[in-house]
Design a protein around this motif. Structure first.
Motif, PDB file in Angstrom:
ATOM      1  N   LEU A 219      20.178 -54.928 -22.662  1.00  0.00           N
ATOM      2  CA  LEU A 219      19.814 -54.149 -21.468  1.00  0.00           C
ATOM      3  C   LEU A 219      20.773 -54.463 -20.321  1.00  0.00           C
ATOM      4  O   LEU A 219      21.296 -53.582 -19.655  1.00  0.00           O
ATOM      5  CB  LEU A 219      18.377 -54.471 -21.058  1.00  0.00           C
ATOM      6  N   ARG A 220      21.001 -55.765 -20.145  1.00  0.00           N
ATOM      7  CA  ARG A 220      21.877 -56.172 -19.041  1.00  0.00           C
ATOM      8  C   ARG A 220      23.313 -55.745 -19.298  1.00  0.00           C
ATOM      9  O   ARG A 220      24.028 -55.334 -18.382  1.00  0.00           O
ATOM     10  CB  ARG A 220      21.795 -57.693 -18.874  1.00  0.00           C
TER      11      ARG A 220
ATOM     12  N   ALA B 169      23.621 -52.172 -18.573  1.00  0.00           N
ATOM     13  CA  ALA B 169      23.498 -51.951 -17.131  1.00  0.00           C
ATOM     14  C   ALA B 169      24.802 -52.298 -16.417  1.00  0.00           C
ATOM     15  O   ALA B 169      25.230 -51.598 -15.505  1.00  0.00           O
ATOM     16  CB  ALA B 169      22.344 -52.771 -16.573  1.00  0.00           C
TER      17      ALA B 169
ATOM     18  N   GLU C 265      27.241 -49.592 -16.495  1.00  0.00           N
ATOM     19  CA  GLU C 265      26.871 -48.380 -15.771  1.00  0.00           C
ATOM     20  C   GLU C 265      26.897 -48.594 -14.264  1.00  0.00           C
ATOM     21  O   GLU C 265      27.375 -47.758 -13.521  1.00  0.00           O
ATOM     22  CB  GLU C 265      25.461 -47.933 -16.180  1.00  0.00           C
ATOM     23  N   ASN C 266      26.307 -49.687 -13.822  1.00  0.00           N
ATOM     24  CA  ASN C 266      26.220 -49.956 -12.385  1.00  0.00           C
ATOM     25  C   ASN C 266      26.144 -51.464 -12.137  1.00  0.00           C
ATOM     26  O   ASN C 266      25.051 -52.023 -12.038  1.00  0.00           O
ATOM     27  CB  ASN C 266      24.988 -49.248 -11.805  1.00  0.00           C
TER      28      ASN C 266
ATOM     29  N   ALA D 153      23.821 -52.875  -9.473  1.00  0.00           N
ATOM     30  CA  ALA D 153      22.396 -53.033  -9.780  1.00  0.00           C
ATOM     31  C   ALA D 153      22.149 -54.384 -10.424  1.00  0.00           C
ATOM     32  O   ALA D 153      21.158 -55.057 -10.142  1.00  0.00           O
ATOM     33  CB  ALA D 153      21.937 -51.909 -10.707  1.00  0.00           C
TER      34      ALA D 153
ATOM     35  N   ALA E 165      20.169 -57.659  -8.740  1.00  0.00           N
ATOM     36  CA  ALA E 165      19.028 -58.196  -9.471  1.00  0.00           C
ATOM     37  C   ALA E 165      19.196 -59.693  -9.708  1.00  0.00           C
ATOM     38  O   ALA E 165      18.376 -60.314 -10.370  1.00  0.00           O
ATOM     39  CB  ALA E 165      18.849 -57.468 -10.796  1.00  0.00           C
TER      40      ALA E 165
ATOM     41  N   ILE F  16      21.731 -61.245 -11.339  1.00  0.00           N
ATOM     42  CA  ILE F  16      22.370 -61.619 -12.604  1.00  0.00           C
ATOM     43  C   ILE F  16      23.882 -61.632 -12.388  1.00  0.00           C
ATOM     44  O   ILE F  16      24.405 -60.814 -11.645  1.00  0.00           O
ATOM     45  CB  ILE F  16      22.043 -60.608 -13.718  1.00  0.00           C
TER      46      ILE F  16
ATOM     47  N   ARG G 151      29.721 -45.514 -16.864  1.00  0.00           N
ATOM     48  CA  ARG G 151      30.175 -45.050 -15.563  1.00  0.00           C
ATOM     49  C   ARG G 151      31.022 -46.047 -14.781  1.00  0.00           C
ATOM     50  O   ARG G 151      31.861 -45.667 -13.985  1.00  0.00           O
ATOM     51  CB  ARG G 151      28.979 -44.636 -14.713  1.00  0.00           C
TER      52      ARG G 151
ATOM     53  N   LEU H 273      20.533 -48.505  -8.736  1.00  0.00           N
ATOM     54  CA  LEU H 273      19.814 -48.157  -9.955  1.00  0.00           C
ATOM     55  C   LEU H 273      20.810 -47.771 -11.031  1.00  0.00           C
ATOM     56  O   LEU H 273      21.871 -47.232 -10.746  1.00  0.00           O
ATOM     57  CB  LEU H 273      18.874 -46.982  -9.699  1.00  0.00           C
ATOM     58  N   VAL H 274      20.441 -48.045 -12.288  1.00  0.00           N
ATOM     59  CA  VAL H 274      21.260 -47.602 -13.401  1.00  0.00           C
ATOM     60  C   VAL H 274      20.792 -46.196 -13.750  1.00  0.00           C
ATOM     61  O   VAL H 274      19.665 -45.996 -14.182  1.00  0.00           O
ATOM     62  CB  VAL H 274      21.110 -48.552 -14.599  1.00  0.00           C
ATOM     63  N   GLU H 275      21.662 -45.223 -13.541  1.00  0.00           N
ATOM     64  CA  GLU H 275      21.232 -43.829 -13.542  1.00  0.00           C
ATOM     65  C   GLU H 275      20.728 -43.319 -14.889  1.00  0.00           C
ATOM     66  O   GLU H 275      19.866 -42.469 -14.933  1.00  0.00           O
ATOM     67  CB  GLU H 275      22.393 -42.947 -13.085  1.00  0.00           C
ATOM     68  N   ASN H 276      21.276 -43.819 -15.985  1.00  0.00           N
ATOM     69  CA  ASN H 276      20.803 -43.287 -17.268  1.00  0.00           C
ATOM     70  C   ASN H 276      19.794 -44.221 -17.941  1.00  0.00           C
ATOM     71  O   ASN H 276      19.541 -44.113 -19.122  1.00  0.00           O
ATOM     72  CB  ASN H 276      21.986 -42.987 -18.204  1.00  0.00           C
ATOM     73  N   PHE H 277      19.222 -45.113 -17.172  1.00  0.00           N
ATOM     74  CA  PHE H 277      18.116 -45.927 -17.668  1.00  0.00           C
ATOM     75  C   PHE H 277      16.807 -45.294 -17.210  1.00  0.00           C
ATOM     76  O   PHE H 277      16.777 -44.538 -16.244  1.00  0.00           O
ATOM     77  CB  PHE H 277      18.192 -47.348 -17.087  1.00  0.00           C
TER      78      PHE H 277
ATOM     79  N   GLU I  94      12.977 -49.550 -17.316  1.00  0.00           N
ATOM     80  CA  GLU I  94      14.142 -50.390 -17.624  1.00  0.00           C
ATOM     81  C   GLU I  94      14.796 -50.894 -16.346  1.00  0.00           C
ATOM     82  O   GLU I  94      15.204 -52.053 -16.256  1.00  0.00           O
ATOM     83  CB  GLU I  94      15.166 -49.604 -18.455  1.00  0.00           C
TER      84      GLU I  94
ATOM     85  N   ILE J  40      12.602 -53.734 -14.816  1.00  0.00           N
ATOM     86  CA  ILE J  40      12.607 -55.076 -15.416  1.00  0.00           C
ATOM     87  C   ILE J  40      13.994 -55.716 -15.400  1.00  0.00           C
ATOM     88  O   ILE J  40      14.106 -56.915 -15.591  1.00  0.00           O
ATOM     89  CB  ILE J  40      12.082 -55.074 -16.870  1.00  0.00           C
ATOM     90  N   LEU J  41      15.036 -54.936 -15.149  1.00  0.00           N
ATOM     91  CA  LEU J  41      16.390 -55.499 -15.200  1.00  0.00           C
ATOM     92  C   LEU J  41      16.493 -56.743 -14.318  1.00  0.00           C
ATOM     93  O   LEU J  41      16.296 -56.681 -13.111  1.00  0.00           O
ATOM     94  CB  LEU J  41      17.404 -54.447 -14.750  1.00  0.00           C
TER      95      LEU J  41
ATOM     96  N   GLU K  79      18.324 -40.395 -13.368  1.00  0.00           N
ATOM     97  CA  GLU K  79      19.130 -39.269 -12.878  1.00  0.00           C
ATOM     98  C   GLU K  79      18.344 -37.953 -12.857  1.00  0.00           C
ATOM     99  O   GLU K  79      18.774 -36.996 -12.222  1.00  0.00           O
ATOM    100  CB  GLU K  79      20.433 -39.128 -13.671  1.00  0.00           C
TER     101      GLU K  79
END
Lengths: 392, 512
Positions: A185-186, A189, A192-193, A196, A200, A202, A382, B91-95, B99, B102-103, B140
């Protein structure tokens, strides 16, 4: 084309797809974390050389494998240092690694072995042997006498080196890590961003290094397989653009592990077809093409059926791949049944012979087609390619 | 009395020679909504970044709930119960929502248990605070207002007691903003402490209990909201008296300058962005286009400004047709026809950020004979022209050699405004003229727009700020989903009425 020929073709597709698959998954981990890596090629090459060289001197392929992986991880670390810590340009760092590996391997090989930039041929324990699974025949004469199912087992499933089986296991493992674990997950993430992830609490840097190291390990396996499994020793530039084809496969797969398996197998198949059919009659080429289409539609059909069973698709989704399957199987069998001696269109088609160069260019043609975007829009992670700088 | 939730004592922070925060002390009571206002660059964001562990203060102490706390990184801030909702969402746009929530706050190495637990907690939180969001929606696909709720949920999931919101309403519609303030009210009732950073004085007056004003890195005042007024706050922010209301005389519209008929735009993905738009603007008139971002206003400006071609329709300027579909559909041709364009996003469309101010001043007008020296550009003439414009348009610092990105938002906007307005275009297209611009510069830019109108020019103003639309426009058109959902006169409408039109409700309800 008889059944055993098709099996042999698929069998060598698997062998040739393996290094692509490992490199593709390596790229997947790195790029999913936002680090573009065009240095896959160089890392494979370095791993190929060091695994072959150390396997030869130590006599153990496993020691060779470890050294190859270590070499690839070292180059990954270099890429990480340049692109994560020092926020350099990831493409340039990748290009540099490719050049470094291309030159370094040959120079060291010449110094160590004086055989014109190659390692001596590997034999015995210095090479990954083919594993014959229990109950499988290994000689072609024995295989030919088995039932079709037995032939599939003996020819297609049995008789690969351990790295082939490992690479096939890494596909579900990668999927599981990416989509079922906290680390995955991380990792997704951060590609992508990263902001974020940072807010958080991390570490962006830590995650990206982890991804780059995983990439190094997988690339190392790919390179070691090239030199100690697929061939028996290192020769100059033996990766032959596979690192770049793996990148194209990664785009084709849209950065997803199962799709990567499909994409790499397609490239492996084209490679195998190029090797097997040196000068191919147009008729055979066409029936081969329809056979490939049939295989793709069959896979699509199975995927749709699974989705239908899970209630994620309607029965209409089965229609298109179903029709495609019937049509392409029909055309393949029909073309195969034509007698080129009987005159008419079959004889006419058979007068055209495709040159070997065309067959061998097929994987590269497919790369261009994929990159031209003909297979749909592929959106990369991204934040890919951009170093993360904390904003104010 | 209990210890304050947050107490800052003598916080100082310098970036090189710039003193971003000077000896700042602040105390916020538990369960209060505290506003912080100030112009851009006053040091609000720096102060909050120190509180959230993005920067380390050079000097000073942070006390949380009566205990001295050191906050070296975001992790420490989260542990201290501080949550921050950034202006640009993290925010992660495609999550999915869950998700994203909890990140970084997962319960173990496996995802599934964390996700199912978070889903339950989210449902509880949603009910408790009225923050309805589908936990399995992908970010998104959500509206901006809902994305912001996810950000707040993220902080609540981490059990934050202190919430910092940085310019939370900049991207929201009026009704979304009202909902946000209702949510903040609920949070306050539950004992959460909230710090609201904004430059919108109305919001400060509406929701905060206390308010601090920052100017040039210093905390100039902390007052009870009930004991102050917008004008008083504005004066504290800018350091002089500011006119919040735009002063203007009644318009004297002349002949029709711009005539748009049945304008349609279908974008590359086949979506119809403008659906048969028709309107006119007369000389000496400002037509304001209100609407929630993304309802076709951007496309309207881009077509008129020559940045994208239209699909069909006709546009005439002074009765002469303009080629909006073909080869003449570019910014150069528009400028030759006397159309100036202050684009919506100055940093992307208005300026080239790494280029120096004098270069930016010439863009689009680089064919101007006074900038030429034979086949070469006459750079010294451009620099002189730029320096002179900077003087008149009050760009600070007035240095033509400074790259555009080194100016503050307001001064960047003044450079664009100077370039586009100084040619006295017959028609001026203005998009979001004061987005991210501080109060002093807003006043200046508004005056310039009014002056152009009074000089008998036509102005098309697109803005998501209703105050601005109401204050400047002589007529107001509201866009919704690619059509003009209604037209109003400013003296004949109010924010509620326009808000309904912006949401696509076309029946007239209860406007004055």
């Amino acid at each position: 084309m008889d059944f055993i020929t098709i099996l042999q073709l698929l069998d060598s597709s698997i062998r040739l797809a393996t290094p692509l698959l490992l490199a593709c998954l390596a790229g997947l981990f790195s790029e999913r974390a936002g680090i573009f890596d065009i240095g896959l090629e160089g890392k494979m090459l370095a791993a190929a050389f060091f695994s072959a060289a150390i396997a030869f001197t130590s006599g153990s392929v496993w020691v060779g494998l470890l050294t190859g992986v270590a070499a690839s991880v070292a180059l990954s670390g270099l890429h990480g240092l340049a692109s994560i810590t020092f926020r350099g340009n990831q493409l340039i760092s990748g290009v540099a690694i490719n050049f470094l590996a291309a030159g370094m391997t040959v120079v060291i090989a010449q110094t160590w072995f004086s055989q014109g930039g190659r390692t001596p041929a590997l034999t015995g324990d210095a090479r990954f042997e083919e594993i014959v699974l229990p109950g499988a025949a290994s000689r072609i004469r024995d295989i030919a006498q088995q039932s079709p199912l037995g032939q599939i087992y003996s020819e297609l499933i049995s008789g690969h080196s351990i790295l082939v089986y490992i690479s096939l296991l890494i596909v579900p493992l990668s999927w599981w890590v990416l989509y079922r674990t906290r680390f995955g997950l991380r990792l997704r993430a951060v590609g992508e961003n990263p902001a974020a992830v940072d807010t958080a609490g991390i570490s962006v840097v830590g995650l990206r290094y982890a991804a780059v190291i995983i990439c190094g390990v997988l690339c190392g396996l790919a390179g070691a397989y090239l030199a100690t499994g697929l061939s028996a020793g290192f020769v100059k530039d033996m990766s032959a653009g596979r690192g770049f084809i793996a990148l194209a496969a990664l785009i084709f797969a849209k950065w997803r592990p199962w799709h990567a398996l499909g994409a790499c197998f397609l490239f492996g198949f084209l490679d195998a077809a190029g090797n097997r059919f040196q000068n191919i009659e147009l008729l055979t080429f066409l029936s081969l093409t329809f056979l490939l289409l049939a295989a793709v539609s069959a896979i699509m059909l199975v995927i749709r059926a699974i989705m239908l069973a899970r209630g994620k698709d309607t029965a209409r989704g089965l229609l298109t791949p179903g029709i495609a399957l019937v049509v392409s199987v029909g055309l393949a069998l029909g073309l195969d049944a034509l007698d080129p001696e009987a005159g008419g269109i079959a004889t006419y088609l058979n007068t055209f012979v495709l040159p070997v160069q065309f067959m061998q260019a097929l994987p590269y043609i497919l790369v261009v087609v994929i990159l031209a975007g003909l297979v749909g829009k592929a959106i990369p992670p991204r934040a890919g390619g951009e170093p993360y700088v904390k904003e104010r | 009395m209990t210890a304050p939730a947050i107490e800052l004592k003598g916080i100082s922070k310098a970036f090189g020679p710039v003193q971003a925060n000077k000896d700042i002390s602040l105390s916020v009571q538990k369960g209060a909504i505290h506003g912080i206002v100030g112009e851009n660059g006053a040091g609000k964001s720096t102060l909050m970044s120190i509180l959230y562990g993005f920067y380390k203060a050079d000097k000073g102490e942070i006390w949380i709930n009566g205990q001295q706390t050191s906050i070296p990184d975001s992790q420490a801030a989260i542990r201290a119960g501080i949550g921050m909702v950034h202006q640009h969402f993290k925010l992660v746009e495609n999550f999915t929502v869950v998700e994203n929530v909890i990140l970084g706050a997962e319960d173990g190495a496996m995802l599934r248990p964390s996700i199912s637990k978070a889903r339950k907690v989210l449902l509880d939180l949603e009910q408790e605070y009225g923050l309805e969001v589908n936990p399995d929606a992908v970010i998104e696909d959500l509206s901006v207002g809902h994305q912001q709720r996810v950000e707040i949920l993220k902080q609540l999931y981490r059990e934050a007691d202190i919430l910092i919101l940085d310019e939370p309403t900049g991207v929201l519609t009026p009704s979304e903003a009202d909902q946000l303030f209702r949510i903040l009210g609920r949070l306050k009732d539950e004992g959460k402490t909230i710090i609201l950073i904004t430059h919108k004085l109305r919001e400060i007056m509406d929701v905060t209990d206390t308010v601090s004003v920052m100017r040039r890195g210093e905390m100039t005042a902390t007052v009870k909201t009930a004991e102050t007024s917008p004008a008083g706050l504005a004066e504290l922010m800018v350091g002089r008296k500011v006119l919040l209301e735009v002063e203007k005389n009644a318009a004297t519209p002349g002949e029709v300058v711009l005539d748009v008929k049945d304008l349609r735009v279908v974008d590359g993905t086949g979506v119809e962005r403008l659906k048969s738009i028709s309107f006119q603007i007369r000389a000496g008139e400002i037509l304001g286009i209100a609407g929630v971002a993304g309802n076709g206003q951007s496309e309207l400006l881009e077509v008129l400004g020559g940045m994208i071609p239209a699909t069909s329709g006709s546009v005439t300027l002074h009765g002469q047709p303009i080629d909006i579909t073909g080869r003449e559909s570019d910014g150069q041709s528009r400028r030759r026809r006397g159309i100036g364009h202050v684009p919506e996003d100055r940093q992307v469309e208005g300026l080239i950020m790494p280029y120096e101010a004098w270069e930016n001043v010439a863009f689009g007008y680089h064919h101007d004979p006074k900038y030429q020296a034979g086949i070469l550009m006459n750079n010294s003439a451009i620099k002189a022209d730029c320096a002179e414009k900077m003087e008149r348009y009050d760009v600070r610092p007035p240095n033509p050699r400074l790259p555009a990105r080194n100016f503050s938002g307001g001064n960047q906007q003044k450079i664009v405004v100077a370039r586009e307005m100084d040619r006295h275009p017959d028609l001026l297209l203005v998009g979001q003229p004061t987005r991210g611009v501080d109060i002093g510069a807003i006043e200046f830019i508004h005056k310039q727009i009014i002056a152009l109108r009074d000089a008998g020019k036509a102005v098309l103003l697109v803005s998501v700020e209703l105050d601005e639309i109401l204050g400047l426009s002589d007529r107001i058109a509201v866009m919704f989903d690619g059509v003009i959902s209604g037209e109003r006169l400013p003296e004949d409408t109010n924010e509620g009425d326009l808000g309904l039109l912006m949401a696509g409700v076309t029946e007239r309800q209860g406007a004055a």
